[in-house]
Design a protein around this motif. Structure first.
Motif, PDB file in Angstrom:
ATOM      1  N   SER A 253     -32.206 -69.753 104.850  1.00 39.10           N
ATOM      2  CA  SER A 253     -32.093 -68.317 104.271  1.00 39.10           C
ATOM      3  C   SER A 253     -32.698 -68.153 102.984  1.00 39.10           C
ATOM      4  N   PRO A 256     -37.111 -70.741 102.794  1.00 34.96           N
ATOM      5  CA  PRO A 256     -37.437 -71.059 103.472  1.00 34.96           C
ATOM      6  C   PRO A 256     -38.901 -72.250 103.316  1.00 34.96           C
ATOM      7  N   HIS A 262     -34.593 -77.442 105.774  1.00 38.10           N
ATOM      8  CA  HIS A 262     -34.809 -78.056 107.513  1.00 38.10           C
ATOM      9  C   HIS A 262     -34.277 -79.031 108.309  1.00 38.10           C
TER      10      HIS A 262
END
Length: 410
Positions: A253, A256, A262
């Motif tokens: 968040s 990104p 990720h």
């Protein structure tokens, strides 16, 4: 200035002076003849050294000629002054090369003195400390320290002016605290189980200061993953997995566009599948795939992402009929992947970085075995066995190889 150039300049000046002198002699002869013929024209005239001359029209002398003669007199005076200047130049030329040489040498000495004067304070302090240490000899450490401090104070007081830009560039720049911390974390990540626990503790101690930095956060997720793997109790493993997943949600968040955030968030979702219900397990599987695809999009040459995607494809390909039905019931579109998809991803890892890991060779062996390509499966099994086990994951991979080898006739 070269000596030949000086001679040429002197000769030219002398030639000019000689020409002017001849012109003056000629004009003075002409003026004496005219004075004899026109005695009323010149009255009270000297050579310009104090007595002025009155211009009086003589009998038979036109007014225009008188004006011309007056201008010629002014010209003669200018030429005489020029003659004096040329004589001064003639006298100065022989000493001009020495003057230029002395001026250049003086500037060079001034530049050297300025350079020595601008020695940086750090270097002066080091030199003073060295001198103090040498002078201390066999005396006590307190005496040496006192003398070193005294000499440092002396050298510092020699130059109190503001440092120039060059001095500031020579001085040591402040070290970035975050860079030092991350370097330390990388070393601990490669270390023993206790060092991995130390890595997590060190990151938690600095979270208040660097918790908004994505480079810091994805390493914190990884640290939770490492400690999960080395933990001994189920409750401890589950706690680290849950906390690591929450940090992963915060990291993706916050930034990104960070591929590693990720990637490690996807890993934590995969780990959480071991402790969740069937429904949450399938849900985490979708989250895993989405963030892994994003990591590959942001960093397409990272072999770890393709290895993880290969693991996901292989796991989906092994789902039972009941698990697929549950996924279809809960989410409408069950995950779909084949052993061939898994094989292609594991081969991609090998293509990007040959010999990437022992476990990647194990899954290549499994894929070829499931597809009936036993010869290739044996080749991958031999490659896996040739690699040393340097981690717990490698040790688990070796156990799987011990089971696979008999099935492959090895």
């Amino acid at each position: 200035m070269a000596q030949a150039d000086s001679k040429v300049l002197v000769l030219g000046a002398l030639a000019g002076v000689a020409g002017v002198s001849l012109a003056v002699v000629w004009y003075q002869g002409l003026r004496s003849r005219r004075r004899a013929s026109c005695p009323g024209y010149y009255l009270n005239r000297t050579n310009g050294q104090g007595t002025s001359m009155m211009l009086v029209d003589g009998p038979g002398l036109p007014r225009g000629q008188a004006e011309v003669l007056e201008r010629l007199e002014a010209l003669i005076q200018c030429v005489s002054e020029l003659k004096d200047e040329m004589k001064s130049l003639k006298n100065a030329l022989p000493t001009l090369p020495n003057q230029v040489r002395e001026e250049l040498m003086g500037r060079e000495e001034a530049h050297r003195a300025s350079t020595l004067h601008r020695t940086t304070p750090t270097r002066r302090k080091r030199a003073a400390a060295s001198i103090a240490g040498a002078a201390a000899g066999g005396r006590s450490s307190e005496e040496a320290e006192s003398e070193g401090g005294y000499m440092t104070a002396l050298t510092d007081s020699d130059d109190e002016e503001e440092p120039s830009d060059a001095e500031q560039s020579d001085e040591e720049q402040p070290v970035d605290k975050l860079c030092v911390l991350l370097e330390r974390i990388e070393l601990l990540h490669q270390g023993t189980d206790s060092e991995k626990r130390e890595s997590l503790q060190l990151l938690l101690e600095n979270r208040d200061e660097f918790g908004q930095n994505s480079l810091f956060l994805w390493r914190l997720i990884r640290a939770y993953c490492d400690v999960h793997d080395v933990s001994s109790t189920l409750e401890e493993k589950k706690t680290h997995a849950e906390t690591g997943k929450r940090v992963g949600e915060e990291a993706v968040s916050l930034n990104p566009t960070c591929a590693e955030s990720h990637q490690w968030y996807a890993i934590m979702c995969g780990i959480m599948a071991e402790y969740d219900t069937v429904q949450n397990k399938i849900k985490n599987g979708y989250i895993f795939k989405d963030h892994l695809d994003k990591a590959i999009e942001l960093k397409p040459q990272d072999p770890l992402s393709y290895y993880l995607l290969g693991r996901w494809c292989y796991a989906v390909a092994q789902l039972s009929w009941i698990e697929r039905k549950v996924a279809a019931t809960l989410f409408g579109d069950p995950p779909s992947a084949t052993v061939e998809d898994a094989l292609n991803n594991f081969l991609k890892v090998e293509n990007i970085q040959p010999g990437y890991s022992k476990v990647n060779y194990v899954f290549l062996t499994k894929c070829y075995k499931d597809l009936g390509q036993r010869e290739k499966a044996r080749k991958m099994c031999e490659a896996a066995c040739s690699m040393n086990a340097v981690s717990k994951e490698d040790e688990d991979s070796q156990k799987e190889l011990d089971v696979l080898r008999p099935a492959l006739g090895m």
